[in-house]
Write a protein that holds these residues in place. Structure first.
Motif, mmCIF file in Angstrom:
data_model
loop_
_atom_site.group_PDB
_atom_site.id
_atom_site.type_symbol
_atom_site.label_atom_id
_atom_site.label_comp_id
_atom_site.label_asym_id
_atom_site.label_seq_id
_atom_site.Cartn_x
_atom_site.Cartn_y
_atom_site.Cartn_z
ATOM 1 N N GLY A 143 47.705 35.760 38.772
ATOM 2 C CA GLY A 143 46.775 36.783 39.232
ATOM 3 C C GLY A 143 45.539 36.181 39.852
ATOM 4 N N LEU A 184 39.408 42.610 42.667
ATOM 5 C CA LEU A 184 39.918 42.792 41.312
ATOM 6 C C LEU A 184 41.161 43.663 41.316
ATOM 7 C CD1 LEU A 184 36.551 43.314 39.430
ATOM 8 C CD2 LEU A 184 38.190 41.487 38.965
ATOM 9 N N ALA A 185 42.172 43.217 40.570
ATOM 10 C CA ALA A 185 43.374 44.019 40.356
ATOM 11 C C ALA A 185 43.348 44.657 38.973
ATOM 12 C CB ALA A 185 44.623 43.162 40.521
ATOM 13 N N SER A 186 42.786 43.942 38.004
ATOM 14 C CA SER A 186 42.613 44.467 36.645
ATOM 15 C C SER A 186 41.526 43.669 35.971
ATOM 16 C CB SER A 186 43.914 44.375 35.839
ATOM 17 O OG SER A 186 44.266 43.021 35.607
ATOM 18 N N GLU A 187 40.838 44.282 35.023
ATOM 19 C CA GLU A 187 39.793 43.567 34.294
ATOM 20 C C GLU A 187 39.668 44.118 32.890
ATOM 21 O OE1 GLU A 187 35.712 44.168 35.635
ATOM 22 O OE2 GLU A 187 36.373 45.832 36.874
ATOM 23 N N PRO A 188 39.208 43.276 31.932
ATOM 24 C CA PRO A 188 39.062 43.707 30.540
ATOM 25 C C PRO A 188 37.817 44.580 30.382
ATOM 26 C CG PRO A 188 38.271 41.478 30.781
ATOM 27 C CD PRO A 188 38.852 41.859 32.113
ATOM 28 N N THR A 192 40.157 36.638 31.721
ATOM 29 C CA THR A 192 41.479 37.277 31.730
ATOM 30 C C THR A 192 41.721 38.231 32.890
ATOM 31 O OG1 THR A 192 40.651 39.022 30.246
ATOM 32 C CG2 THR A 192 41.712 37.116 29.216
ATOM 33 N N ALA A 193 40.704 38.568 33.674
ATOM 34 C CA ALA A 193 40.902 39.485 34.794
ATOM 35 C C ALA A 193 41.916 38.921 35.786
ATOM 36 C CB ALA A 193 39.574 39.749 35.502
ATOM 37 N N GLU A 194 42.581 39.797 36.503
ATOM 38 C CA GLU A 194 43.487 39.377 37.570
ATOM 39 C C GLU A 194 42.984 39.900 38.902
ATOM 40 O OE1 GLU A 194 47.566 40.233 36.748
ATOM 41 O OE2 GLU A 194 47.568 39.013 34.907
ATOM 42 N N ARG A 240 43.661 39.877 43.499
ATOM 43 C CA ARG A 240 44.647 39.819 44.573
ATOM 44 C C ARG A 240 43.901 39.576 45.886
ATOM 45 N NH1 ARG A 240 45.522 45.870 43.009
ATOM 46 N NH2 ARG A 240 43.656 46.793 43.952
ATOM 47 N N ARG A 284 34.885 38.954 31.685
ATOM 48 C CA ARG A 284 36.024 39.351 32.509
ATOM 49 C C ARG A 284 36.712 38.168 33.191
ATOM 50 N NH1 ARG A 284 33.574 42.483 37.848
ATOM 51 N NH2 ARG A 284 32.735 40.652 38.925
ATOM 52 N N ASN A 335 43.780 33.869 38.967
ATOM 53 C CA ASN A 335 42.805 33.486 37.949
ATOM 54 C C ASN A 335 43.323 32.209 37.297
ATOM 55 O OD1 ASN A 335 41.123 33.115 35.747
ATOM 56 N ND2 ASN A 335 41.058 35.281 35.196
#
Length: 452
Positions: A28, A431-435, A444-446, A448, A441, A30
Motif C-alpha cells: 500500500g 490516502l487509500a485507508s488510515e487508522p 499502518t495507513a495505505e 495509492r 497513521r 507504505n
C-alpha cells in the motif's frame, strides 16, 4: 576513525526491480508494510536496529530472568545512576512503554504539554491522555534555507518565547509538564545546548511544571555540545551528559537508541513520589518494577550499552559516520537539511520533488521511489507522518549504530541520484485507508498513486 570491526556478518540481497515494484504495491505504498527480507539497505529507523558489541553479547549470557529482584535489574539501575545520574528507574519494554507510564501518571484531560518538538509516539501518548501537545521549536529549526549559520548550531533548542506565549494564553496551571527532546528528532535530529536546557529548567520552575527530558539520544547530543558549546570544549561525553540530564526532574528513555540495545526503555527520576506513582502504573501496563516488560538478558545488554554510548571514541565515530553520509548525499546533488544532525540525514523532499504539492505527500513519494530504485527504506517525516502540523516535507534516513559501512552509504547516494534524475516522472500519493489515531497513521495507513 572507525573504532570497531565486524565479528559477525549477515547476508543481504537486492531483490529484482520487478519484486520491489510488486512489494511496494502490496504494501500500500507504505514501507512499514514491507517484509524486511526484501529491503537491501534499511534506514527506516535507528531504534533497536543497531549492532551490539561483544561485551553486550557476553552480558546476555548472565541475564537473570527472576520475576522479582533480578540481578540484571540491579545492574541496569546502577548503570543509569552512574551514566545519567538518576537513582530511581522504572523499566519498560521500550520507549513508548515508558512514555505511557510517565505521561499516563503526570497528565489529565485538558492539560497542555510543551516540547521543543514532539515526536510521533510522544504526541500520541499526550493526546491519548486528553492533553494538548504544543511544539516550541526555535525559528531556525525548520528554516531549510538557513544553511550552516551560527543560529543553526543548536537548531534543536526549545523556544522559550513560544512557550511563554502559550502560558500567557492558557495559564500556568494548564501546563503541568514541559519536555525537551535531545537530540530533536522531529527537527532533523538537531542538537540542544546545555544552556538552553538550563533556561528551560528555570522556566519549568517559574510555572511549577515537571521538567522531563526525552533522552533517547543523550550521548549523541553531548558530542555536539562538546563541539559547539565553548563551556564544554574540554569536557568528556559522560561529563556533559550528566550535566545536561541533571537539570531534569525525570527522563523518558528508549534504550533502543543510545542504550545501544535491541529492545527496552525506562522512566528515570529523582522524585521519590513520582517514582512510586510510576511504579504502580508500570505494574498495570508493563510488568513488575524489576523487569517492566524486559527480559533480564536485555536489561544486562542495555546496562553495558549505556556505558559504551558515552565513551568518547564511540560517540565521535557515530557522529562522523552520519556526517560522512550527509556529504555523500550532498555531493550527489541531493538536497538535505544542514547541518547534519546526530542519528540521520534528512532529505528535503519538498525541494527534491518540487512538482508535487504537499497534499500529494512528496516525502512519502520519495520514500517509495528510493525503495523502488535501490531497495533503500527510509521514513517520511512530513505531512503524512504529522498531519495538521506546519512542518517541512522531510525524509529521514536513519543510520543504525555500528551496522553499515561506507559502501552501503554510497549505494544509498547512488540510489537517490538515480531517483532525482527522473524526478518529474514521480507521481504523488493519496490516502487509500488510515487508522483512527491521526498521530500514528504513518505506521499502518495505505496509499495509492494519484490518478492524473
Amino acid at each position: 576513525m572507525v573504532t570497531y570491526r565486524s565479528t559477525m556478518v549477515e547476508r543481504i540481497d537486492l531483490p529484482s526491480r520487478e519484486t520491489r515494484e510488486r512489494r511496494l504495491e502490496e504494501a500500500g505504498y507504505n514501507v512499514f508494510n514491507l517484509p524486511a527480507e526484501d529491503v537491501f539497505i534499511d534506514l527506516l529507523t535507528d531504534s533497536g536496529t543497531g549492532t551490539m558489541s561483544t561485551d553486550q553479547w557476553a552480558a546476555l549470557i548472565r541475564g537473570d530472568e527472576s520475576y522479582a529482584g533480578s540481578r540484571s535489574f540491579d545492574r541496569l539501575e546502577s548503570a543509569v545512576e552512574d551514566v545519567m545520574g538518576f537513582p530511581h528507574i522504572v523499566p519498560a519494554h521500550q520507549g513508548r512503554g515508558a512514555e505511557n507510564v510517565l505521561y499516563g501518571t503526570l497528565l489529565a484531560e485538558g492539560d497542555v504539554v510543551l516540547n521543543n518538538t514532539h515526536f510521533d509516539t510522544t504526541r500520541a501518548h499526550i493526546a491519548n491522555q486528553g492533553a494538548d501537545p504544543v511544539d516550541c521549536p526555535v525559528d531556525a529549526a525548520f528554516d531549510l534555507e538557513a544553511g550552516e549559520t551560527d543560529a543553526r548550531e543548536f537548531a534543536g533548542n526549545f523556544s522559550l518565547e513560544r512557550a511563554r506565549a502559550v502560558v500567557d494564553d492558557a495559564g500556568a496551571d494548564a501546563v503541568p509538564v514541559v519536555i525537551q527532546t535531545i537530540t530533536n528528532n522531529s527537527a532533523a535530529g538537531q542538537p540542544v545546548s546545555v544552556e538552553n536546557t538550563r533556561r528551560v529548567r528555570e522556566f519549568a520552575d517559574e510555572i511549577d511544571a515537571t521538567f522531563v527530558l526525552d533522552a533517547c539520544r543523550f550521548a549523541e547530543n553531548a558530542a555536539f555540545v562538546r563541539e559547539r558549546e565553548a563551556e564544554f570544549s574540554d569536557a568528556s561525553i559522560d561529563e556533559i551528559a550528566r550535566e545536561q540530564l541533571g537539570y531534569a526532574d525525570a527522563l523518558v528513555m528508549s534504550g533502543k537508541k543510545d542504550g545501544l540495545a535491541n529492545i527496552g526503555g525506562f522512566v528515570a527520576t529523582t522524585d521519590v513520589d513520582l517514582f512510586e506513582r510510576c511504579k504502580q502504573r508500570a505494574i498495570l501496563y508493563e510488568g513488575f518494577p524489576t523487569y517492566g516488560g524486559m527480559a533480564g538478558r536485555d536489561m544486562d545488554a542495555m546496562a553495558v550499552g549505556l556505558r559504551e554510548a558515552v565513551e568518547d571514541a564511540y560517540a565521535t565515530d557515530r557522529i562522523e559516520q552520519v556526517r560522512t553520509f550527509g556529504r555523500l548525499l550532498e555531493d550527489a546533488g541531493v538536497p538535505i537539511y544542514t547541518p547534519v544532525g546526530g542519528h540521520a540525514v534528512y532529505v528535503d523532499a519538498g525541494t527534491a520533488l518540487s512538482h508535487l504539492p504537499p497534499e500529494e505527500f512528496p516525502g512519502q513519494a520519495l520514500v517509495c521511489e528510493l525503495y523502488r530504485e535501490g531497495g533503500v527504506r527510509g521514513v517520511e517525516l512530513g505531512s503524512f507522518a504529522f498531519p495538521n502540523t506546519d512542518r517541512p516535507e522531510l525524509v529521514r534516513l536513519a543510520l543504525p549504530r555500528r551496522t553499515y559501512h561506507r559502501e552501503h552509504l554510497e549505494h544509498v547516494a547512488e540510489t537517490a541520484t538515480a531517483v532525482l534524475e527522473k524526478r518529474e516522472a514521480v507521481s504523488g500519493l493519496e490516502l487509500a485507508s488510515e487508522p483512527p489515531i491521526p498521530e500514528l497513521r504513518h505506521f499502518t495507513a495505505e496509499l495509492r498513486p494519484v490518478s492524473r
